[in-house]
Design a protein around this motif. Structure first.
Motif, PDB file in Angstrom:
ATOM      1  N   ALA A  99      -8.406  10.561   3.770  1.00 25.83           N
ATOM      2  CA  ALA A  99      -6.528  10.122   2.716  1.00 25.83           C
ATOM      3  C   ALA A  99      -5.621   9.743   3.392  1.00 25.83           C
ATOM      4  CB  ALA A  99      -6.965  11.677   2.167  1.00 25.83           C
ATOM      5  N   PRO A 100      -5.247  10.313   4.626  1.00 22.95           N
ATOM      6  CA  PRO A 100      -3.783   9.933   5.587  1.00 22.95           C
ATOM      7  C   PRO A 100      -4.241   8.780   5.784  1.00 22.95           C
ATOM      8  CG  PRO A 100      -5.168  11.511   6.460  1.00 22.95           C
ATOM      9  CD  PRO A 100      -5.951  11.446   5.153  1.00 22.95           C
ATOM     10  N   VAL A 101      -5.267   8.150   6.795  1.00 20.53           N
ATOM     11  CA  VAL A 101      -6.078   6.908   6.887  1.00 20.53           C
ATOM     12  C   VAL A 101      -5.901   5.795   5.586  1.00 20.53           C
ATOM     13  CG1 VAL A 101      -7.498   5.655   8.439  1.00 20.53           C
ATOM     14  CG2 VAL A 101      -7.150   7.954   9.351  1.00 20.53           C
ATOM     15  N   GLY A 102      -6.634   5.957   4.934  1.00 21.29           N
ATOM     16  CA  GLY A 102      -6.386   4.863   4.204  1.00 21.29           C
ATOM     17  C   GLY A 102      -6.001   4.894   3.693  1.00 21.29           C
ATOM     18  N   LEU A 103      -4.238   5.450   3.107  1.00 16.94           N
ATOM     19  CA  LEU A 103      -2.964   5.782   3.302  1.00 16.94           C
ATOM     20  C   LEU A 103      -1.810   4.647   4.232  1.00 16.94           C
ATOM     21  CD1 LEU A 103      -1.880   8.723   1.305  1.00 16.94           C
ATOM     22  CD2 LEU A 103      -2.562   6.720   0.381  1.00 16.94           C
ATOM     23  N   VAL A 104      -2.466   4.815   5.035  1.00 17.17           N
ATOM     24  CA  VAL A 104      -1.548   4.322   6.192  1.00 17.17           C
ATOM     25  C   VAL A 104      -2.809   3.075   6.035  1.00 17.17           C
ATOM     26  CG1 VAL A 104      -1.394   3.587   9.233  1.00 17.17           C
ATOM     27  CG2 VAL A 104      -1.380   6.341   8.053  1.00 17.17           C
TER      28      VAL A 104
ATOM     29  N   GLN B 188      10.702 -13.038  -0.839  1.00 19.12           N
ATOM     30  CA  GLN B 188      11.260 -11.966  -1.550  1.00 19.12           C
ATOM     31  C   GLN B 188      10.563 -10.632  -1.761  1.00 19.12           C
ATOM     32  OE1 GLN B 188      14.921 -12.319  -0.889  1.00 19.12           O
ATOM     33  NE2 GLN B 188      14.385 -14.213   0.486  1.00 19.12           N
ATOM     34  N   MET B 189       9.838 -10.247  -1.953  1.00 20.39           N
ATOM     35  CA  MET B 189       8.346  -9.073  -2.020  1.00 20.39           C
ATOM     36  C   MET B 189       9.204  -8.122  -1.459  1.00 20.39           C
ATOM     37  SD  MET B 189       5.142  -9.540  -3.864  1.00 20.39           S
ATOM     38  CE  MET B 189       5.090 -10.174  -4.907  1.00 20.39           C
ATOM     39  N   PRO B 190       9.092  -7.487  -1.830  1.00 20.16           N
ATOM     40  CA  PRO B 190       9.938  -6.253  -1.085  1.00 20.16           C
ATOM     41  C   PRO B 190       8.329  -5.559  -0.754  1.00 20.16           C
ATOM     42  CG  PRO B 190      10.697  -5.550  -3.763  1.00 20.16           C
ATOM     43  CD  PRO B 190      10.558  -6.788  -3.561  1.00 20.16           C
ATOM     44  N   GLY B 191       8.086  -5.781   0.496  1.00 21.60           N
ATOM     45  CA  GLY B 191       6.300  -4.957   0.823  1.00 21.60           C
ATOM     46  C   GLY B 191       6.314  -3.357   0.955  1.00 21.60           C
ATOM     47  N   SER B 192       7.697  -3.396   1.622  1.00 24.50           N
ATOM     48  CA  SER B 192       7.316  -1.678   1.280  1.00 24.50           C
ATOM     49  C   SER B 192       8.361  -0.626   0.743  1.00 24.50           C
ATOM     50  CB  SER B 192       8.998  -1.449   2.863  1.00 24.50           C
ATOM     51  OG  SER B 192       9.933  -1.979   2.500  1.00 24.50           O
ATOM     52  N   ILE B 193       8.679  -0.941   0.471  1.00 15.43           N
ATOM     53  CA  ILE B 193       8.491  -0.151  -1.239  1.00 15.43           C
ATOM     54  C   ILE B 193       7.646  -0.368  -2.254  1.00 15.43           C
ATOM     55  CG2 ILE B 193       9.745  -1.662  -2.716  1.00 15.43           C
ATOM     56  CD1 ILE B 193      10.912   1.877  -2.659  1.00 15.43           C
ATOM     57  N   LEU B 194       7.187  -1.537  -2.512  1.00 16.76           N
ATOM     58  CA  LEU B 194       5.604  -1.760  -3.321  1.00 16.76           C
ATOM     59  C   LEU B 194       4.638  -1.029  -2.176  1.00 16.76           C
ATOM     60  CD1 LEU B 194       5.443  -5.647  -3.953  1.00 16.76           C
ATOM     61  CD2 LEU B 194       6.560  -3.628  -5.564  1.00 16.76           C
ATOM     62  N   ALA B 195       4.203  -0.692  -1.265  1.00 16.93           N
ATOM     63  CA  ALA B 195       3.729   0.006  -1.051  1.00 16.93           C
ATOM     64  C   ALA B 195       3.289   1.812  -0.878  1.00 16.93           C
ATOM     65  CB  ALA B 195       3.020  -0.304   0.741  1.00 16.93           C
ATOM     66  N   ILE B 196       4.947   1.788  -0.387  1.00 18.33           N
ATOM     67  CA  ILE B 196       4.458   3.616  -0.823  1.00 18.33           C
ATOM     68  C   ILE B 196       4.441   3.749  -2.677  1.00 18.33           C
ATOM     69  CG2 ILE B 196       6.914   4.812  -0.886  1.00 18.33           C
ATOM     70  CD1 ILE B 196       6.010   4.627   1.480  1.00 18.33           C
ATOM     71  N   ILE B 197       5.458   3.339  -3.463  1.00 21.98           N
ATOM     72  CA  ILE B 197       5.225   3.383  -5.042  1.00 21.98           C
ATOM     73  C   ILE B 197       3.446   3.556  -4.933  1.00 21.98           C
ATOM     74  CG2 ILE B 197       5.189   2.199  -6.765  1.00 21.98           C
ATOM     75  CD1 ILE B 197       7.286   0.995  -6.197  1.00 21.98           C
ATOM     76  N   ALA B 198       2.539   2.121  -4.189  1.00 20.21           N
ATOM     77  CA  ALA B 198       1.135   1.982  -4.750  1.00 20.21           C
ATOM     78  C   ALA B 198       0.479   3.372  -3.974  1.00 20.21           C
ATOM     79  CB  ALA B 198       0.646   0.860  -4.042  1.00 20.21           C
ATOM     80  N   ALA B 199       1.266   3.866  -2.872  1.00 17.81           N
ATOM     81  CA  ALA B 199       0.596   4.767  -2.192  1.00 17.81           C
ATOM     82  C   ALA B 199       0.805   6.233  -2.551  1.00 17.81           C
ATOM     83  CB  ALA B 199       0.767   5.310  -0.704  1.00 17.81           C
ATOM     84  N   THR B 200       1.730   5.931  -3.321  1.00 22.00           N
ATOM     85  CA  THR B 200       1.819   7.698  -4.066  1.00 22.00           C
ATOM     86  C   THR B 200       1.452   7.607  -5.589  1.00 22.00           C
ATOM     87  OG1 THR B 200       4.350   7.144  -3.031  1.00 22.00           O
ATOM     88  CG2 THR B 200       3.970   9.072  -5.019  1.00 22.00           C
TER      89      THR B 200
ATOM     90  N   ILE C  93       6.320  10.949  -2.050  1.00 16.49           N
ATOM     91  CA  ILE C  93       5.610  10.386  -1.821  1.00 16.49           C
ATOM     92  C   ILE C  93       4.627  10.780  -0.677  1.00 16.49           C
ATOM     93  CG2 ILE C  93       5.790   8.682   0.165  1.00 16.49           C
ATOM     94  CD1 ILE C  93       8.731   7.761  -1.658  1.00 16.49           C
ATOM     95  N   PRO C  94       4.102  10.525   0.027  1.00 14.50           N
ATOM     96  CA  PRO C  94       3.397  10.292   1.377  1.00 14.50           C
ATOM     97  C   PRO C  94       3.340  10.812   2.323  1.00 14.50           C
ATOM     98  CG  PRO C  94       1.193   9.700  -0.363  1.00 14.50           C
ATOM     99  CD  PRO C  94       2.691   9.001  -0.727  1.00 14.50           C
ATOM    100  N   LEU C  95       3.662  11.484   3.098  1.00 11.68           N
ATOM    101  CA  LEU C  95       4.120  11.541   4.350  1.00 11.68           C
ATOM    102  C   LEU C  95       3.042   9.927   5.780  1.00 11.68           C
ATOM    103  CD1 LEU C  95       4.849  15.267   6.024  1.00 11.68           C
ATOM    104  CD2 LEU C  95       6.262  13.405   4.701  1.00 11.68           C
ATOM    105  N   ALA C  96       2.128  10.454   5.023  1.00 10.42           N
ATOM    106  CA  ALA C  96       0.989   8.850   5.723  1.00 10.42           C
ATOM    107  C   ALA C  96       1.799   7.574   5.805  1.00 10.42           C
ATOM    108  CB  ALA C  96      -0.776   9.183   5.101  1.00 10.42           C
ATOM    109  N   ALA C  97       1.876   7.382   3.911  1.00 17.98           N
ATOM    110  CA  ALA C  97       2.541   6.248   3.654  1.00 17.98           C
ATOM    111  C   ALA C  97       3.736   5.718   4.816  1.00 17.98           C
ATOM    112  CB  ALA C  97       3.056   6.275   2.080  1.00 17.98           C
ATOM    113  N   LEU C  98       4.653   6.820   4.972  1.00 19.38           N
ATOM    114  CA  LEU C  98       6.046   6.926   5.082  1.00 19.38           C
ATOM    115  C   LEU C  98       5.295   6.380   6.865  1.00 19.38           C
ATOM    116  CD1 LEU C  98       8.329   9.785   3.929  1.00 19.38           C
ATOM    117  CD2 LEU C  98       8.181   7.211   3.305  1.00 19.38           C
ATOM    118  N   ALA C  99       4.894   6.713   7.203  1.00 16.09           N
ATOM    119  CA  ALA C  99       4.306   6.951   8.958  1.00 16.09           C
ATOM    120  C   ALA C  99       3.481   5.346   8.612  1.00 16.09           C
ATOM    121  CB  ALA C  99       2.542   7.343   9.149  1.00 16.09           C
ATOM    122  N   GLY C 100       2.604   4.809   7.396  1.00  9.44           N
ATOM    123  CA  GLY C 100       2.732   3.378   7.407  1.00  9.44           C
ATOM    124  C   GLY C 100       3.616   2.769   8.141  1.00  9.44           C
TER     125      GLY C 100
END
Length: 548
Positions: A179-184, A200-212, A345-352
């Protein structure tokens, strides 16, 4: 009046916003964009430092606003950064979260003092390989600090990021890491792929939304950010006492130095990549110091100018400091309107997010440029990076600067020298008893002794002419060596003539005693021709005296 003018130069002014009526649309778009980009970073840096996600978010809001208003750059975006996390983590681990407010305010006051003392230009003396080695080291530390969260375990007890990461890996339940590694991995793929679809696509916020969303829908067993305050806390003056100040003075000084260096570097980069006007280095320090002080009052972390967020701000169309103010307002809206979803938001996503950010901090083109330049610059770069990771950030900068200074001095020594010249024009009888020496390059403490030895070992001459017109650098040690050279030769009965002392060196050689060392004040010449004529007449008189 001068003092009043100096203080006024460090404060906000109406001219900061004269362009707003023309640029507000671009500033609005840029502010919203960089606010979205800053949200996951603020949360991630807060968690990674040990202060908590709420502290990172508060820092981005409060410090981001204060630095935008009071800072010296028109487009700088400030908030929590990786360098602060690297230093703040050990402080919180050893002193507890209660020390956060004190060390933040104390560091802010130090940065304000640096700005008030006009120390803003000091950062320009840092060599490029030192800055890049320092950046590489910080990037490695940030990446290593995310290893425990990426595998869903607690960090190791060591204060060193590499050792702590290794210790945490020893406790990983390998059957539960999917689970954590997959989210990263998911976050990394989205952050890397999004800009390729649209810049201009905000990759980090999209990634956080998808992971959450994925973690929530599948009910993945991963740690979350947890509850966040739905409003800004009331400002509180930290409790200062003697024991606390003594314990936190050194960490605060380190944080202040890092805040100053990183903020000024970011402001300088912003000036180089945009035409939004120059930055005021001293005002920038005052603004960043005030930002950290305000952040500490609200329970936030120390703040600095953030190079990545500033670059996003510029690329998104920012022209004035209104964009950074809007960025803070966007994040403030998150505090009051969206803390519920953010808490999931998962902590693993923030780590990624931070792992990708750390990798992006290192420019392969820059590394190749440094490594391909000179061996000295390569050594400075690598030593600074290694010491940053293994020892201490400030020590890394100090040692890097010392090594760079050593190689710079060695290069100056190599360019300096003393050369015996042939007397120009037709030869005269007795010219063999005249030696003309030309001093080149730099005559300073690193090269002076070698020059002294070469000139004073001359034999079988009656007159020595010392040409100083080609000297580019002369310090007190070099001037003193010239004086000793004259005295040593005169003691042996050799007359010394000095030619071509530059106007900028005249005061120095006078104070050190070079002119007093000459046998006669007429032994100082502006041109070589008269000096040679005087030397020939002296040789002729000496020969006549010896023949008598």
């Amino acid at each position: 009046m001068k003092a009043v003018a100096s203080i006024r130069a460090l404060l906000p002014r109406r001219g900061d916003y004269t362009e707003v009526p023309r640029t507000w649309k671009g500033d609005l778009v840029a502010g919203v964009t960089v606010g979205i980009v800053a949200l996951p970073l603020a949360l991630a840096f807060g968690v990674s430092s040990g202060a908590g996600a709420a502290s990172g978010l508060i820092t981005a809001v409060v410090a981001g606003f204060v630095a935008a208003v009071f800072g010296g750059s028109n487009v700088q975006v400030s908030g929590p950064t990786g360098a602060m996390v690297v230093v703040l983590g050990p402080v919180i681990a050893s002193q507890g979260v209660v020390a956060l407010a004190v060390v933040t305010v104390l560091a802010g006051l130090m940065v304000i003092a640096a700005g008030a003392l006009k120390l803003g230009r000091v950062v320009s003396f840092l060599p490029w390989p030192v800055i890049e080695g320092f950046t590489l080291g910080i990037a490695v530390i940030i990446f290593l600090q995310q290893v425990p969260a990426a595998f869903g375990v607690l960090a190791g007890p060591s204060a060193n990021a590499a050792v702590s990461a290794a210790q945490s890996l020893a406790t990983v339940p390998w059957q539960e890491i999917a689970a954590p590694v997959g989210l990263v991995v998911l976050v990394a793929v989205i952050m890397i792929g999004a800009p390729r679809i649209h810049p201009q696509m905000p990759g980090s916020i999209l990634a956080i939304i998808a992971a959450t969303l994925l973690a929530t829908m599948l009910d993945l067993p991963t740690a979350r950010i947890g509850a966040l305050p739905d409003s800004l806390p009331a400002p509180v003056l930290p409790a200062f006492d003697g024991a606390t100040l003594m314990a936190l003075a050194a960490p605060a000084a380190t944080i202040a130095a890092l805040a100053a260096i990183e903020s000024l570097l970011s402001a300088r980069v912003a000036t180089s990549i945009s035409d939004t006007g120059p930055y005021d280095a001293d005002r920038e320090l005052v603004g960043q110091g005030l930002a950290s002080v305000a952040s500490g009052f609200f329970g936030g972390m120390p703040a600095t100018g953030a190079i990545a967020r500033t670059a996003v701000n510029i690329r998104s169309g920012a022209r004035t400091r209104l964009a950074a103010i809007i960025h803070a307002a966007v994040l403030l809206g998150v505090v009051y309107l969206a803390t519920g979803p953010v808490s999931q938001i998962p902590l693993a996503a923030l780590a990624g997010v931070l792992m990708v950010t750390a990798v992006r901090m290192v420019s392969t083109a820059t590394v190749r440029a440094i490594v391909g330049s000179t061996r000295a610059d390569t050594l400075v770069f690598l030593v600074t990076a290694v010491i940053t990771v293994s020892l201490d950030l400030i020590e890394a900068v100090q040692i890097g600067v010392v090594i760079a200074a050593f190689f710079a001095l060695r290069s100056m020594v190599a360019t300096s020298g003393v050369h015996r010249e042939v007397i120009p024009g037709p030869a005269h009888s007795g010219d063999a008893h005249i030696a003309v020496f030309r001093l080149d390059g730099a005559l300073f403490f690193g090269a002076a002794e070698r020059v002294l030895e070469k000139v004073t070992e001359i034999q079988n001459v009656d007159v020595v002419i010392i040409r100083m017109s080609q000297l580019q650098v002369l310090d007190a040690t070099g001037a003193r060596v010239v004086s000793e050279m004259i005295t040593a030769l005169e003691r042996r009965g050799i007359t010394v003539l000095v030619k071509g002392i530059q106007e900028r060196h005249l005061a120095l050689v006078t104070r050190v005693g070079v002119l007093e060392s000459l046998r006669h004040h007429k032994h100082l010449f502006a041109e070589l021709g008269p000096a040679v004529e005087h030397a020939r007449s002296h040789v002729n008189r000496s020969r006549e005296t010896r023949s008598d």
